[in-house]
Design a protein around this motif. Structure first.
Motif, PDB file in Angstrom:
ATOM      1  N   ALA A  79       0.827  -1.212   0.000  1.00 22.35           N
ATOM      2  CA  ALA A  79       0.000   0.000   0.000  1.00 22.35           C
ATOM      3  C   ALA A  79       0.859   1.258   0.000  1.00 22.35           C
ATOM      4  O   ALA A  79       0.590   2.211  -0.748  1.00 22.35           O
ATOM      5  N   ILE A  80       1.895   1.272   0.812  1.00 27.46           N
ATOM      6  CA  ILE A  80       2.739   2.458   0.910  1.00 27.46           C
ATOM      7  C   ILE A  80       3.559   2.647  -0.362  1.00 27.46           C
ATOM      8  O   ILE A  80       3.764   3.783  -0.815  1.00 27.46           O
ATOM      9  N   THR A  81       4.009   1.563  -0.965  1.00 29.02           N
ATOM     10  CA  THR A  81       4.722   1.660  -2.242  1.00 29.02           C
ATOM     11  C   THR A  81       3.799   2.196  -3.326  1.00 29.02           C
ATOM     12  O   THR A  81       4.183   3.084  -4.104  1.00 29.02           O
ATOM     13  N   PHE A  82       2.564   1.677  -3.385  1.00 30.52           N
ATOM     14  CA  PHE A  82       1.579   2.172  -4.345  1.00 30.52           C
ATOM     15  C   PHE A  82       1.319   3.660  -4.116  1.00 30.52           C
ATOM     16  O   PHE A  82       1.213   4.442  -5.062  1.00 30.52           O
ATOM     17  N   GLU A  83       1.229   4.034  -2.844  1.00 30.41           N
ATOM     18  CA  GLU A  83       1.001   5.438  -2.495  1.00 30.41           C
ATOM     19  C   GLU A  83       2.143   6.321  -3.001  1.00 30.41           C
ATOM     20  O   GLU A  83       1.904   7.387  -3.586  1.00 30.41           O
ATOM     21  N   LEU A  84       3.379   5.886  -2.803  1.00 32.12           N
ATOM     22  CA  LEU A  84       4.528   6.680  -3.249  1.00 32.12           C
ATOM     23  C   LEU A  84       4.532   6.830  -4.764  1.00 32.12           C
ATOM     24  O   LEU A  84       4.730   7.935  -5.287  1.00 32.12           O
ATOM     25  N   VAL A  85       4.277   5.744  -5.469  1.00 33.50           N
ATOM     26  CA  VAL A  85       4.202   5.811  -6.936  1.00 33.50           C
ATOM     27  C   VAL A  85       3.066   6.739  -7.356  1.00 33.50           C
ATOM     28  O   VAL A  85       3.226   7.571  -8.260  1.00 33.50           O
ATOM     29  N   GLY A  86       1.921   6.633  -6.702  1.00 39.88           N
ATOM     30  CA  GLY A  86       0.783   7.494  -7.017  1.00 39.88           C
ATOM     31  C   GLY A  86       1.082   8.962  -6.804  1.00 39.88           C
ATOM     32  O   GLY A  86       0.751   9.806  -7.639  1.00 39.88           O
ATOM     33  N   VAL A  87       1.722   9.270  -5.695  1.00 34.75           N
ATOM     34  CA  VAL A  87       2.055  10.669  -5.400  1.00 34.75           C
ATOM     35  C   VAL A  87       3.009  11.218  -6.455  1.00 34.75           C
ATOM     36  O   VAL A  87       2.824  12.339  -6.946  1.00 34.75           O
ATOM     37  N   VAL A  88       4.004  10.441  -6.820  1.00 28.57           N
ATOM     38  CA  VAL A  88       4.998  10.916  -7.796  1.00 28.57           C
ATOM     39  C   VAL A  88       4.370  11.047  -9.186  1.00 28.57           C
ATOM     40  O   VAL A  88       4.528  12.076  -9.851  1.00 28.57           O
ATOM     41  N   VAL A  89       3.632  10.034  -9.613  1.00 27.68           N
ATOM     42  CA  VAL A  89       3.038  10.063 -10.961  1.00 27.68           C
ATOM     43  C   VAL A  89       1.959  11.143 -11.056  1.00 27.68           C
ATOM     44  O   VAL A  89       1.988  11.984 -11.961  1.00 27.68           O
ATOM     45  N   VAL A  90       1.009  11.140 -10.130  1.00 30.04           N
ATOM     46  CA  VAL A  90      -0.066  12.134 -10.166  1.00 30.04           C
ATOM     47  C   VAL A  90       0.494  13.529  -9.917  1.00 30.04           C
ATOM     48  O   VAL A  90       0.062  14.501 -10.537  1.00 30.04           O
ATOM     49  N   GLY A  91       1.473  13.633  -9.023  1.00 32.08           N
ATOM     50  CA  GLY A  91       2.096  14.927  -8.770  1.00 32.08           C
ATOM     51  C   GLY A  91       2.737  15.508 -10.012  1.00 32.08           C
ATOM     52  O   GLY A  91       2.562  16.690 -10.331  1.00 32.08           O
ATOM     53  N   ALA A  92       3.470  14.670 -10.747  1.00 30.91           N
ATOM     54  CA  ALA A  92       4.115  15.136 -11.983  1.00 30.91           C
ATOM     55  C   ALA A  92       3.074  15.457 -13.050  1.00 30.91           C
ATOM     56  O   ALA A  92       3.158  16.507 -13.707  1.00 30.91           O
ATOM     57  N   LEU A  93       2.091  14.565 -13.213  1.00 27.69           N
ATOM     58  CA  LEU A  93       1.053  14.809 -14.223  1.00 27.69           C
ATOM     59  C   LEU A  93       0.214  16.041 -13.895  1.00 27.69           C
ATOM     60  O   LEU A  93      -0.218  16.758 -14.799  1.00 27.69           O
ATOM     61  N   SER A  94      -0.004  16.293 -12.624  1.00 26.14           N
ATOM     62  CA  SER A  94      -0.811  17.458 -12.250  1.00 26.14           C
ATOM     63  C   SER A  94      -0.112  18.763 -12.612  1.00 26.14           C
ATOM     64  O   SER A  94      -0.778  19.761 -12.897  1.00 26.14           O
ATOM     65  N   LEU A  95       1.201  18.748 -12.617  1.00 26.80           N
ATOM     66  CA  LEU A  95       1.932  19.949 -13.017  1.00 26.80           C
ATOM     67  C   LEU A  95       2.007  20.067 -14.535  1.00 26.80           C
ATOM     68  O   LEU A  95       2.027  21.169 -15.077  1.00 26.80           O
ATOM     69  N   LEU A  96       2.035  18.923 -15.227  1.00 29.22           N
ATOM     70  CA  LEU A  96       2.103  18.915 -16.693  1.00 29.22           C
ATOM     71  C   LEU A  96       0.729  19.086 -17.343  1.00 29.22           C
ATOM     72  O   LEU A  96       0.621  19.655 -18.427  1.00 29.22           O
ATOM     73  N   LEU A  97      -0.312  18.561 -16.705  1.00 29.65           N
ATOM     74  CA  LEU A  97      -1.681  18.596 -17.248  1.00 29.65           C
ATOM     75  C   LEU A  97      -2.649  19.205 -16.224  1.00 29.65           C
ATOM     76  O   LEU A  97      -3.521  18.511 -15.687  1.00 29.65           O
ATOM     77  N   PRO A  98      -2.548  20.489 -15.946  1.00 31.37           N
ATOM     78  CA  PRO A  98      -3.392  21.084 -14.899  1.00 31.37           C
ATOM     79  C   PRO A  98      -4.886  21.026 -15.195  1.00 31.37           C
ATOM     80  O   PRO A  98      -5.698  21.071 -14.267  1.00 31.37           O
ATOM     81  N   ASP A  99      -5.271  20.894 -16.455  1.00 31.79           N
ATOM     82  CA  ASP A  99      -6.704  20.796 -16.773  1.00 31.79           C
ATOM     83  C   ASP A  99      -7.286  19.452 -16.353  1.00 31.79           C
ATOM     84  O   ASP A  99      -8.461  19.364 -16.011  1.00 31.79           O
ATOM     85  N   VAL A 100      -6.482  18.408 -16.368  1.00 30.58           N
ATOM     86  CA  VAL A 100      -6.945  17.078 -15.991  1.00 30.58           C
ATOM     87  C   VAL A 100      -6.949  16.912 -14.473  1.00 30.58           C
ATOM     88  O   VAL A 100      -7.797  16.235 -13.912  1.00 30.58           O
ATOM     89  N   PHE A 101      -5.993  17.542 -13.807  1.00 32.81           N
ATOM     90  CA  PHE A 101      -5.861  17.436 -12.356  1.00 32.81           C
ATOM     91  C   PHE A 101      -5.919  18.820 -11.711  1.00 32.81           C
ATOM     92  O   PHE A 101      -4.902  19.342 -11.267  1.00 32.81           O
ATOM     93  N   PRO A 102      -7.098  19.410 -11.618  1.00 34.62           N
ATOM     94  CA  PRO A 102      -7.205  20.724 -10.970  1.00 34.62           C
ATOM     95  C   PRO A 102      -6.805  20.636  -9.499  1.00 34.62           C
ATOM     96  O   PRO A 102      -7.056  19.641  -8.833  1.00 34.62           O
TER      97      PRO A 102
END
Length: 141
Positions: A79-102
């Motif tokens: 769970a914690i590994t999945f969480e870390l991957v999620g934070v990094v991937v979604v965090g990066a995508l949210s900065l690259l695609l702000p319309d998808v991740f407000p």
């Protein structure tokens, strides 16, 4: 030979603090995402669903950290590994695609910037804690 198992149970000191933070993040992410699912799903569906997933992951990690045994260790680690991957991937995508991740719709936006970067720090601390407590988890009560 010396005993290499940890002298302190994981539910005291840093372990208890980590569990409390995971519990708080569980409540924050789940309640916020359920509210957003009801009131604003059409605005940012992917971000809201990912926030709900984050809440579930926080819950699974919390339960894994509280329970004893090897299975609990594996569940918490996954769970914690999945969480870390999620934070990094979604965090990066949210900065690259702000319309998808407000900003206002996801826990992991900007690596958890809306939550004072706790979503980024928590899995790192969680994995370090699990590493230090491997022997305690393996011990049967």
């Amino acid at each position: 030979m010396t005993d290499t198992t940890a002298a302190r149970p994981r539910t005291s000191g840093p372990g208890r603090t980590l569990i409390v933070f995971y519990f708080i993040m569980t409540i924050a992410a789940l309640f916020r995402s359920v509210y957003q699912l009801i009131t604003a799903f059409g605005t940012a569906p992917l971000a809201i669903v990912l926030s709900f997933v984050a809440g579930v992951i926080y819950l699974v990690a919390t339960v894994g950290l509280i329970r004893t045994g090897r299975t609990a260790y594996r569940v918490a680690f996954a769970a914690i590994t999945f969480e870390l991957v999620g934070v990094v991937v979604v965090g990066a995508l949210s900065l690259l695609l702000p319309d998808v991740f407000p900003f206002m719709y996801t826990v992991w936006w900007g690596f958890g910037l809306g939550y004072l970067l706790i979503p980024l720090a928590l899995p790192i601390l969680g994995l370090l804690f699990l590493r230090s407590q491997r022997a305690v988890f393996a011990r049967r009560p």
